[in-house]
Design a protein around this motif. Sequence first.
Motif, PDB file in Angstrom:
ATOM      1  N   CYS A   1      -9.199  -5.826  -6.855  1.00  0.00           N
ATOM      2  CA  CYS A   1      -7.914  -5.455  -6.269  1.00  0.00           C
ATOM      3  C   CYS A   1      -7.449  -4.165  -6.943  1.00  0.00           C
ATOM      4  CB  CYS A   1      -6.886  -6.570  -6.472  1.00  0.00           C
ATOM      5  SG  CYS A   1      -5.243  -6.041  -5.932  1.00  0.00           S
TER       6      CYS A   1
ATOM      7  N   LYS B   1      -4.586  -2.643  -6.267  1.00  0.00           N
ATOM      8  CA  LYS B   1      -3.148  -2.472  -6.081  1.00  0.00           C
ATOM      9  C   LYS B   1      -2.471  -2.302  -7.447  1.00  0.00           C
ATOM     10  CE  LYS B   1       0.376  -2.831  -3.158  1.00  0.00           C
ATOM     11  NZ  LYS B   1       0.535  -2.004  -1.980  1.00  0.00           N
TER      12      LYS B   1
ATOM     13  N   HIS C   1      -0.197  -6.295 -11.844  1.00  0.00           N
ATOM     14  CA  HIS C   1      -1.162  -5.598 -12.710  1.00  0.00           C
ATOM     15  C   HIS C   1      -1.006  -4.091 -12.525  1.00  0.00           C
ATOM     16  CE1 HIS C   1      -4.105  -5.404  -9.268  1.00  0.00           C
ATOM     17  NE2 HIS C   1      -3.509  -6.529  -8.964  1.00  0.00           N
TER      18      HIS C   1
ATOM     19  N   CYS D   1      -5.364 -11.417  -3.953  1.00  0.00           N
ATOM     20  CA  CYS D   1      -5.477 -11.209  -5.389  1.00  0.00           C
ATOM     21  C   CYS D   1      -4.602 -12.247  -6.103  1.00  0.00           C
ATOM     22  CB  CYS D   1      -5.015  -9.785  -5.705  1.00  0.00           C
ATOM     23  SG  CYS D   1      -4.764  -9.501  -7.453  1.00  0.00           S
TER      24      CYS D   1
ATOM     25  N   CYS E   1      -1.342 -10.152  -7.788  1.00  0.00           N
ATOM     26  CA  CYS E   1      -0.289  -9.496  -6.995  1.00  0.00           C
ATOM     27  C   CYS E   1      -0.198 -10.085  -5.577  1.00  0.00           C
ATOM     28  CB  CYS E   1      -0.519  -7.999  -6.931  1.00  0.00           C
ATOM     29  SG  CYS E   1      -1.949  -7.528  -5.962  1.00  0.00           S
TER      30      CYS E   1
HETATM   31 ZN   LIG Z   1      -3.876  -7.428  -7.185  1.00  0.00          ZN
END
Ligand SMILES: [Zn+2]
Length: 352
Positions: free
Chosen positions: A103, A105, A113, A130, A133
Motif C-alpha cells: 500500500c 498511501k 502510515h 490495507c 489505512c
Molecule cells: Zn495503507
Amino acid sequence: MNENAHIIRKPQFITRDGPGSLIETINETRLIFNMTIGYDNSVNFEESFLKKYEINDPRLLALLSKDINKDIKILDILTNEMLNKGSMEVIYKTKRFPRWYICHKKGHILKAHPIKSVLFRPTSDNNFSCPLCHTGMKDSTSVRFVMACPDGHMDDVSWNSALHSQKTNCIRTNNEEEIYEWEAYSTNLASINIRCPYCLKLSKTMKEIFYHPFKCSGLYQERFTNQPPTESACGREMKVIQKNSSALRLTSVINFLEIPKYTSPLGVLFKEEYSTCLAINTLIKYAFTTISNESVKKKMLTEVLRKEYKGDNFDMLMDIIENIPIDDIIQEITMLFNDDINFIDCINDGRT
Ligand SMILES: [Zn+2]
Ligand SMILES: [Zn+2]
Ligand SMILES: [Zn+2]
C-alpha cells in the motif's frame, strides 16, 4: 465481459501463458491454473466429453509416450469457439498471485502510515484493503517478488522467515496482522528496506533477502485454488525471483508436417487410429514372427482391422492393403513403435 479478462491465443497458451505462468492484468498479477481447475463449468473432464477434443495422431502419441514413458492421451486446447462461447466470454479462471501487496498511501498526515509503505496480504478477494489505512486496491500494487525452487515449485515470499530466525522469533501475537514496513528509495534491490513493525530493529534490504535460502514449500500454485494441499517436502531450496522472470518451465515444441499423399485411408489410419496401430503392432511382434506366408499375414491383418478399425473407409483401406506388399506395412508400423523413433524419422518418411 469482465474488465480484467485477458485474451490468450492457442500458441501463446502453449509457449508463454500456460499453466503456472503469471500474467499482468490492469490491476494485478494473475496465475494461470492447470486445465482441470482452470476451465469453467462448460468443460468437464469426463472421458466422454474429452473424446470429442482428443488428438489421435499415432505418430505424435508414439513419440510422446516414449519420452514420458507411459500411455498418454493428447487433448486439443479448448477455445471459446470450440465451446460455443462468445470471443469475450471468460472460459478460463486464474488466481491472484503473488498474494502480497504494497500500500503506497503514504504522505497523508491523516493516514495510518504517513511515512512508509506497507507490505500486506489481503485476507480474501472480497476484503482487499490495507490493514492500516483501509484503502482499497487503487493505492496498492502487487509485490514484484515470488520464490521458486529449481523443480518448479513456487510460493509467496516468506517475509516472516526472511526477517526472523529461530533466535529472533517475532514477538507478533496470533491476533496481530502480519504486515511489514516497506521503504523503497529506488527500484534497486539494495535500496528497498523491509522491516517488521513488531520487532522494529529487524530490517533487511531486498538484496539480502534475494540471497536468503528458503525451505521449499513443495507447492505448484497452478494445482489449487485457495487452500494449498499438503505437499511432500521437496528438499530443495527456494530463492526469491522477480515475478516477471518466473517462467519456471520451458515449452518443448515439436512440429509435425502433413504430407498430402498420406491422406489416403492408410495414411488416415496411421494418423488417427492409434489403438488400431497398436493392435497391428502386437500382431507383428507376436504372431508374424512364426509366419512367412504373405497371404496368411494379410488375412490376419484384415481380421485385426475388421475388429479394430473405426473409420468409414474400411473397403477402400482393404483395397489399398491388397496392393501394398505386407512388408511395407510391417515396416511402417514397426517404425512407429521403434524405441529410436524421433522427429526426423517422421519427416523423412513423409509421415505427419
Ligand atoms: Zn495503507
Ligand atoms: Zn517481527
Ligand atoms: Zn521444490
